[in-house]
Design a protein around this motif. Structure first.
Motif, PDB file in Angstrom:
ATOM      1  N   TYR A 134       0.848  -1.183   0.000  1.00 32.58           N
ATOM      2  CA  TYR A 134       0.000   0.000   0.000  1.00 32.58           C
ATOM      3  C   TYR A 134       0.884   1.232   0.000  1.00 32.58           C
ATOM      4  O   TYR A 134       1.906   1.276   0.685  1.00 32.58           O
ATOM      5  CB  TYR A 134      -0.888   0.039   1.247  1.00 32.58           C
ATOM      6  CG  TYR A 134      -1.988  -0.976   1.250  1.00 32.58           C
ATOM      7  CD1 TYR A 134      -3.106  -0.815   0.435  1.00 32.58           C
ATOM      8  CD2 TYR A 134      -1.923  -2.092   2.073  1.00 32.58           C
ATOM      9  CE1 TYR A 134      -4.137  -1.748   0.440  1.00 32.58           C
ATOM     10  CE2 TYR A 134      -2.950  -3.031   2.084  1.00 32.58           C
ATOM     11  CZ  TYR A 134      -4.050  -2.850   1.259  1.00 32.58           C
ATOM     12  OH  TYR A 134      -5.052  -3.772   1.270  1.00 32.58           O
ATOM     13  N   LEU A 135       0.461   2.262  -0.745  1.00 41.63           N
ATOM     14  CA  LEU A 135       1.186   3.527  -0.804  1.00 41.63           C
ATOM     15  C   LEU A 135       0.211   4.678  -0.579  1.00 41.63           C
ATOM     16  O   LEU A 135      -0.857   4.710  -1.210  1.00 41.63           O
ATOM     17  CB  LEU A 135       1.858   3.699  -2.170  1.00 41.63           C
ATOM     18  CG  LEU A 135       2.833   2.590  -2.528  1.00 41.63           C
ATOM     19  CD1 LEU A 135       2.335   1.818  -3.713  1.00 41.63           C
ATOM     20  CD2 LEU A 135       4.197   3.153  -2.797  1.00 41.63           C
ATOM     21  N   PHE A 136       0.601   5.605   0.283  1.00 38.50           N
ATOM     22  CA  PHE A 136      -0.241   6.754   0.575  1.00 38.50           C
ATOM     23  C   PHE A 136       0.617   8.012   0.540  1.00 38.50           C
ATOM     24  O   PHE A 136       1.702   8.037   1.119  1.00 38.50           O
ATOM     25  CB  PHE A 136      -0.897   6.624   1.948  1.00 38.50           C
ATOM     26  CG  PHE A 136      -1.717   5.379   2.078  1.00 38.50           C
ATOM     27  CD1 PHE A 136      -2.984   5.299   1.517  1.00 38.50           C
ATOM     28  CD2 PHE A 136      -1.201   4.260   2.713  1.00 38.50           C
ATOM     29  CE1 PHE A 136      -3.735   4.138   1.606  1.00 38.50           C
ATOM     30  CE2 PHE A 136      -1.943   3.092   2.814  1.00 38.50           C
ATOM     31  CZ  PHE A 136      -3.204   3.025   2.251  1.00 38.50           C
ATOM     32  N   ALA A 137       0.131   9.051  -0.144  1.00 37.75           N
ATOM     33  CA  ALA A 137       0.812  10.342  -0.211  1.00 37.75           C
ATOM     34  C   ALA A 137      -0.038  11.363   0.527  1.00 37.75           C
ATOM     35  O   ALA A 137      -1.190  11.604   0.157  1.00 37.75           O
ATOM     36  CB  ALA A 137       1.018  10.768  -1.658  1.00 37.75           C
ATOM     37  N   LEU A 138       0.543  11.955   1.566  1.00 37.72           N
ATOM     38  CA  LEU A 138      -0.156  12.923   2.415  1.00 37.72           C
ATOM     39  C   LEU A 138       0.493  14.297   2.281  1.00 37.72           C
ATOM     40  O   LEU A 138       1.678  14.394   1.966  1.00 37.72           O
ATOM     41  CB  LEU A 138      -0.079  12.487   3.879  1.00 37.72           C
ATOM     42  CG  LEU A 138      -0.499  11.064   4.204  1.00 37.72           C
ATOM     43  CD1 LEU A 138      -0.298  10.791   5.691  1.00 37.72           C
ATOM     44  CD2 LEU A 138      -1.938  10.820   3.782  1.00 37.72           C
ATOM     45  N   PRO A 139      -0.259  15.341   2.566  1.00 39.27           N
ATOM     46  CA  PRO A 139       0.339  16.682   2.586  1.00 39.27           C
ATOM     47  C   PRO A 139       1.464  16.765   3.615  1.00 39.27           C
ATOM     48  O   PRO A 139       1.573  15.927   4.509  1.00 39.27           O
ATOM     49  CB  PRO A 139      -0.834  17.588   2.975  1.00 39.27           C
ATOM     50  CG  PRO A 139      -2.046  16.830   2.549  1.00 39.27           C
ATOM     51  CD  PRO A 139      -1.703  15.379   2.798  1.00 39.27           C
TER      52      PRO A 139
END
Length: 180
Positions: A134-139
Motif C-alpha cells: 500500500y502507498l499513501f501520499a499525504l500533505p
C-alpha cells in the motif's frame, strides 16, 4: 457502523515513511515524525524512513525499492502533494501504482474540510497499491498527517476494524500474479 472487534488479535504492519521536502532536514521533519510516532503507538513497526527532495524520479525510485522489499507492507509519504511546480509526489506515486485507491483522497478531503474548510481543495492526497504494498501520499503539514492517520490509516491498517480493512486483503493484493 465502523468499529474495532476486540475479540480479534492485532497484526502489526511494517511501514516505511518518506518525507518529501526541498527545505527540511531530518531534524526538522515534524510531519514524518508524527507518522512514525502514531504508527509506533498503534503497535506497527517502522521498517524504514527517508527524506528526499521534490524530484519525481528519485521519489518514484525510492517507492519502487520499498515496493520490492518484502519487509515493507505500507509506504506513507508526506509532502509534495500541493499545486506548485515543485509538488511532484502525487505524480511519482502514480508512476508506480498498479491500482489507485480513489476514495482515499476523497475521504481525506472530507476529513480536511472539517478542519480547514475549503482550503482542503488544495490537497492532492492519494493512495494506491503496487506489488502487494500500500502507498499513501499525504500533505506535508503535521496536522494533515494527524488527520490522515487518525481518521483513515489507523483504522484501515488495523485488522480488527470492521466491516473491512486493508490488512485483511493484503494476502490477495498479488493474487493476479499467481494465476496462470
Amino acid at each position: 457502523m465502523s468499529r474495532i472487534d476486540e475479540t480479534m488479535t492485532f497484526i502489526p504492519v511494517r511501514i516505511a515513511v518518506l518525507t518529501v521536502s526541498d527545505s527540511r532536514s531530518p531534524d526538522e521533519d515534524r510531519s514524518g515524525q508524527v507518522l512514525v510516532d502514531r504508527a509506533l503507538a498503534a503497535g506497527h513497526q517502522i521498517a524504514d524512513r527517508a527524506l528526499l527532495p521534490d524530484e519525481r524520479d528519485r521519489i518514484a525510485d525510492r517507492l519502487r525499492r520499498w515496493i520490492a522489499d518484502p519487509e515493507i507492507d505500507v509506504v506513507i509519504s508526506t509532502g509534495g502533494t500541493g499545486l506548485t511546480g515543485r509538488d511532484v509526489t502525487v505524480e511519482a506515486h502514480r508512476d508506480v501504482y498498479e491500482k489507485e485507491i480513489e476514495a482515499f483522497g476523497t475521504v481525506f478531503t472530507m476529513i480536511s474540510m472539517d478542519k480547514i474548510g475549503t482550503s482542503a481543495v488544495q490537497s492532492r492526497a492519494t493512495g494506491g497499491v503496487a506489488g502487494g504494498t500500500y502507498l499513501f501520499a499525504l500533505p506535508g503539514s503535521p496536522g494533515a498527517c494527524k488527520d490522515a492517520w487518525d481518521g483513515i490509516l489507523s483504522l484501515q491498517l488495523d485488522i480488527r476494524h470492521r466491516p473491512c480493512n486493508f490488512v485483511e486483503i493484503m494476502p490477495r493484493l498479488t493474487e493476479h500474479q499467481r494465476r496462470k
